[in-house]
Design an enzyme around this catalytic site. Structure first.
Site, PDB file in Angstrom:
ATOM      1  CB  CYS A 155      -3.400 -30.473 -18.237  1.00  0.00           C
ATOM      2  SG  CYS A 155      -3.060 -30.332 -16.476  1.00  0.00           S
ATOM      3  CG  LEU A 156       2.723 -29.004 -17.906  1.00  0.00           C
ATOM      4  CD1 LEU A 156       3.623 -28.113 -17.076  1.00  0.00           C
ATOM      5  CD2 LEU A 156       3.452 -29.543 -19.132  1.00  0.00           C
TER       6      LEU A 156
ATOM      7  CD  GLN B 268      -0.585 -28.482 -12.957  1.00  0.00           C
ATOM      8  OE1 GLN B 268      -0.502 -27.269 -13.076  1.00  0.00           O
ATOM      9  NE2 GLN B 268      -0.469 -29.303 -13.980  1.00  0.00           N
TER      10      GLN B 268
ATOM     11  CG  HIS C  53      -4.567 -27.302 -12.137  1.00  0.00           C
ATOM     12  ND1 HIS C  53      -4.654 -28.671 -12.163  1.00  0.00           N
ATOM     13  CD2 HIS C  53      -4.060 -26.933 -13.346  1.00  0.00           C
ATOM     14  CE1 HIS C  53      -4.210 -29.120 -13.343  1.00  0.00           C
ATOM     15  NE2 HIS C  53      -3.853 -28.082 -14.077  1.00  0.00           N
TER      16      HIS C  53
ATOM     17  CG  HIS D 128      -5.623 -25.268 -17.538  1.00  0.00           C
ATOM     18  ND1 HIS D 128      -5.907 -26.251 -18.454  1.00  0.00           N
ATOM     19  CD2 HIS D 128      -4.712 -25.811 -16.679  1.00  0.00           C
ATOM     20  CE1 HIS D 128      -5.212 -27.341 -18.153  1.00  0.00           C
ATOM     21  NE2 HIS D 128      -4.481 -27.095 -17.091  1.00  0.00           N
ATOM     22  CD  GLU D 129      -2.103 -23.504 -15.012  1.00  0.00           C
ATOM     23  OE1 GLU D 129      -2.011 -24.283 -14.041  1.00  0.00           O
ATOM     24  OE2 GLU D 129      -1.861 -23.862 -16.186  1.00  0.00           O
TER      25      GLU D 129
ATOM     26  N   GLY E  26       1.632 -22.812 -18.047  1.00  0.00           N
ATOM     27  CA  GLY E  26       1.158 -22.518 -16.695  1.00  0.00           C
ATOM     28  C   GLY E  26       1.355 -23.709 -15.794  1.00  0.00           C
TER      29      GLY E  26
HETATM   30 NI    NI Z   1      -3.062 -28.131 -16.024  1.00  0.00          NI
END
Ligand code: NI
Length: 156
Positions: free
Chosen positions: A88-89, A51, A134, A130-131, A46
């Protein structure tokens, strides 16, 4: 399409609250294509627009059965709970246990502007939570501060 730089923890943009998309434009559609490409390139499940430095409420998800985008996503119901490993990226190299709702229903708009509703459990439910976090400036590490949940393996 382009692979966009992914902001990492410490960048203040990741802590901002993103604004709803009022009208979906060609710019948004290009952003979504680039976000999908960026997520794939990073092997993520995701990615949220903040981000990549865009403070608008757009997420893309691919848990392995194809990417999709959701604009102005909102969780409308949550059920159960499950503790599982998350990463998480924007927080490279850290994986840790986080407790999330096991099942969620989410509504939003698809890229064509049509209202859509998804129901997901397990990994998909986790990815939605999670997304969407953000979009409100929340990172998964925020859930670790006050618990014993941070023993998750740190290698990736
Ligand atoms: Ni993330």
């Amino acid at each position: 399409m382009a692979i966009l730089p992914i902001l990492t923890e410490g960048n203040p943009l990741l802590r901002e609250k993103s604004v709803p998309v009022k009208k979906i434009t060609k710019k948004h559609l290009k952003l979504i294509r680039d976000m999908v490409q960026t997520m794939k390139d990073a092997n993520g499940v995701g990615l949220a627009a903040p981000q990549v430095g865009v403070l608008e409420r757009i997420i893309v998800i691919d848990i392995g059965d194809g990417p999709f985008a959701l604009i102005n996503p909102e969780i409308v119901s949550m059920e159960g709970s499950e503790r599982d490993v998350e990463g998480c990226l924007s927080v490279p190299g850290l994986n840790a246990y986080v407790t999330r709702a096991y099942r969620v229903a989410v509504k939003g708009l698809n890229p064509e502007g049509k209202p859509v509703r998804y129901e997901g459990e397990g990994l998909l439910a986790r990815a939605f939570q999670h997304e969407i976090d953000h979009l409100d400036g929340i990172l998964f590490i925020d859930y670790l501060a006050d618990s014993n949940d941070s023993e998750g393996n740190k290698s990736k």
